[in-house]
Design an enzyme around this catalytic site. Structure first.
Site, PDB file in Angstrom:
ATOM      1  N   TYR A  69     -10.784   0.688 -36.740  1.00  0.00           N
ATOM      2  CA  TYR A  69     -10.157  -0.639 -36.743  1.00  0.00           C
ATOM      3  C   TYR A  69      -9.684  -1.111 -38.115  1.00  0.00           C
ATOM      4  O   TYR A  69      -9.097  -2.184 -38.220  1.00  0.00           O
ATOM      5  CB  TYR A  69     -11.130  -1.661 -36.148  1.00  0.00           C
ATOM      6  CG  TYR A  69     -11.586  -1.274 -34.768  1.00  0.00           C
ATOM      7  CD1 TYR A  69     -10.696  -1.248 -33.702  1.00  0.00           C
ATOM      8  CD2 TYR A  69     -12.904  -0.899 -34.523  1.00  0.00           C
ATOM      9  CE1 TYR A  69     -11.101  -0.866 -32.435  1.00  0.00           C
ATOM     10  CE2 TYR A  69     -13.323  -0.521 -33.260  1.00  0.00           C
ATOM     11  CZ  TYR A  69     -12.417  -0.504 -32.225  1.00  0.00           C
ATOM     12  OH  TYR A  69     -12.820  -0.127 -30.972  1.00  0.00           O
TER      13      TYR A  69
ATOM     14  N   ASN B 131      -4.903  -9.062 -27.733  1.00  0.00           N
ATOM     15  CA  ASN B 131      -5.686  -7.851 -27.918  1.00  0.00           C
ATOM     16  C   ASN B 131      -6.918  -8.051 -27.045  1.00  0.00           C
ATOM     17  O   ASN B 131      -7.874  -8.713 -27.447  1.00  0.00           O
ATOM     18  CB  ASN B 131      -6.084  -7.644 -29.376  1.00  0.00           C
ATOM     19  CG  ASN B 131      -6.842  -6.350 -29.585  1.00  0.00           C
ATOM     20  OD1 ASN B 131      -7.387  -5.785 -28.637  1.00  0.00           O
ATOM     21  ND2 ASN B 131      -6.892  -5.882 -30.817  1.00  0.00           N
TER      22      ASN B 131
ATOM     23  N   HIS C 166      -9.840  -2.243 -20.405  1.00  0.00           N
ATOM     24  CA  HIS C 166     -10.185  -1.172 -19.482  1.00  0.00           C
ATOM     25  C   HIS C 166     -11.014  -1.649 -18.295  1.00  0.00           C
ATOM     26  O   HIS C 166     -11.354  -0.847 -17.430  1.00  0.00           O
ATOM     27  CB  HIS C 166     -10.967  -0.087 -20.239  1.00  0.00           C
ATOM     28  CG  HIS C 166     -10.496   0.089 -21.640  1.00  0.00           C
ATOM     29  ND1 HIS C 166      -9.263   0.625 -21.952  1.00  0.00           N
ATOM     30  CD2 HIS C 166     -11.062  -0.253 -22.828  1.00  0.00           C
ATOM     31  CE1 HIS C 166      -9.113   0.619 -23.276  1.00  0.00           C
ATOM     32  NE2 HIS C 166     -10.186   0.091 -23.818  1.00  0.00           N
TER      33      HIS C 166
ATOM     34  N   ASP D 188      -5.174 -10.947 -13.890  1.00  0.00           N
ATOM     35  CA  ASP D 188      -4.764 -11.942 -12.895  1.00  0.00           C
ATOM     36  C   ASP D 188      -4.464 -13.293 -13.535  1.00  0.00           C
ATOM     37  O   ASP D 188      -3.540 -13.994 -13.119  1.00  0.00           O
ATOM     38  CB  ASP D 188      -5.830 -12.090 -11.808  1.00  0.00           C
ATOM     39  CG  ASP D 188      -5.898 -10.889 -10.871  1.00  0.00           C
ATOM     40  OD1 ASP D 188      -4.989 -10.023 -10.915  1.00  0.00           O
ATOM     41  OD2 ASP D 188      -6.872 -10.811 -10.093  1.00  0.00           O
TER      42      ASP D 188
ATOM     43  N   HIS E  94      -3.333  -3.256 -29.687  1.00  0.00           N
ATOM     44  CA  HIS E  94      -4.574  -2.545 -30.019  1.00  0.00           C
ATOM     45  C   HIS E  94      -4.461  -2.013 -31.436  1.00  0.00           C
ATOM     46  O   HIS E  94      -3.450  -1.411 -31.798  1.00  0.00           O
ATOM     47  CB  HIS E  94      -4.835  -1.390 -29.054  1.00  0.00           C
ATOM     48  CG  HIS E  94      -5.001  -1.850 -27.647  1.00  0.00           C
ATOM     49  ND1 HIS E  94      -6.148  -2.473 -27.211  1.00  0.00           N
ATOM     50  CD2 HIS E  94      -4.143  -1.827 -26.602  1.00  0.00           C
ATOM     51  CE1 HIS E  94      -5.988  -2.803 -25.939  1.00  0.00           C
ATOM     52  NE2 HIS E  94      -4.782  -2.430 -25.553  1.00  0.00           N
ATOM     53  N   LEU E  95      -5.479  -2.231 -32.224  1.00  0.00           N
ATOM     54  CA  LEU E  95      -5.498  -1.742 -33.603  1.00  0.00           C
ATOM     55  C   LEU E  95      -5.522  -0.217 -33.652  1.00  0.00           C
ATOM     56  O   LEU E  95      -4.808   0.403 -34.433  1.00  0.00           O
ATOM     57  CB  LEU E  95      -6.716  -2.304 -34.339  1.00  0.00           C
ATOM     58  CG  LEU E  95      -6.673  -3.808 -34.594  1.00  0.00           C
ATOM     59  CD1 LEU E  95      -8.074  -4.362 -34.765  1.00  0.00           C
ATOM     60  CD2 LEU E  95      -5.827  -4.098 -35.812  1.00  0.00           C
ATOM     61  N   SER E  96      -6.360   0.379 -32.823  1.00  0.00           N
ATOM     62  CA  SER E  96      -6.494   1.837 -32.815  1.00  0.00           C
ATOM     63  C   SER E  96      -5.584   2.433 -31.743  1.00  0.00           C
ATOM     64  O   SER E  96      -5.138   1.741 -30.828  1.00  0.00           O
ATOM     65  CB  SER E  96      -7.946   2.243 -32.555  1.00  0.00           C
ATOM     66  OG  SER E  96      -8.326   1.913 -31.236  1.00  0.00           O
TER      67      SER E  96
ATOM     68  N   ARG F 296     -10.885   4.823 -22.463  1.00  0.00           N
ATOM     69  CA  ARG F 296     -10.005   3.874 -23.151  1.00  0.00           C
ATOM     70  C   ARG F 296      -8.524   4.117 -22.850  1.00  0.00           C
ATOM     71  O   ARG F 296      -7.669   3.358 -23.288  1.00  0.00           O
ATOM     72  CB  ARG F 296     -10.226   3.943 -24.665  1.00  0.00           C
ATOM     73  CG  ARG F 296     -11.604   3.505 -25.099  1.00  0.00           C
ATOM     74  CD  ARG F 296     -11.717   3.473 -26.610  1.00  0.00           C
ATOM     75  NE  ARG F 296     -13.083   3.369 -27.053  1.00  0.00           N
ATOM     76  CZ  ARG F 296     -13.763   2.228 -27.178  1.00  0.00           C
ATOM     77  NH1 ARG F 296     -13.195   1.088 -26.873  1.00  0.00           N
ATOM     78  NH2 ARG F 296     -15.015   2.245 -27.602  1.00  0.00           N
TER      79      ARG F 296
END
Length: 149
Positions: free
Chosen positions: A26, A77, A83, A90, A103-105, A114
């Site tokens: 991260y 994020n 997941h 919704d 997403h950082l990674s 993931r």
């Protein structure tokens, strides 16, 4: 932009620990630093940004609901909820506010669990693996998207 647009920056669980949490995945930048950069960009583009982070799915859902007809775009994020959370998906669909998933990674270079997202098929776009810069790219996309509306 002629009118002031409103953007909500939502961050999910454990992102309050950025800078200390698993820097290999991260990075070493804090969430406060990311939010500060986005606020600087918002000022430059005459946009209002509200930043919100919660470790609770309920709080994130409530914030999304509060954004109905109040916010023009969401940058989210969802972190681990990416997941697992049909409820967050919704909520986003219920308010019909366009959003980008961040997403950082690079989640596709990580554990198989993931690799699935409950958000990407309904998002305007997905940015992953670009670290904190991904937030800036998502913000600039939102600005462009709103300018074309």
């Amino acid at each position: 932009m002629s009118q002031t647009h409103r953007i909500l920056l939502l961050n999910g669980p454990n992102l309050n620990m950025l800078g200390a949490r698993e820097p290999k995945h991260y990075g070493s930048i804090s969430l406060a630093s990311i939010e500060e950069k986005i606020q600087t960009l918002a000022t430059q583009h005459n946009v209002k940004v509200e930043c919100f982070q919660a470790n609770s799915e309920e709080k994130l859902i409530n914030k999304i609901h509060e954004s109905f007809q109040q916010v023009d775009f969401i940058l989210i994020n969802p972190a681990a909820y990416t997941h697992t959370s049909v409820a967050l998906r919704d909520a986003l669909l219920a308010v019909s506010i366009p959003f980008v998933e961040i997403h950082l990674s690079n989640v596709h270079k990580r554990e198989p669990f993931r690799h699935h997202s409950y958000f990407s098929d309904v998002a305007e776009g997905v940015i992953c693996g670009l670290g904190a810069k991904g937030y800036e790219f998502a913000f600039l996309f939102a600005i462009d998207y709103l300018a074309k509306k």
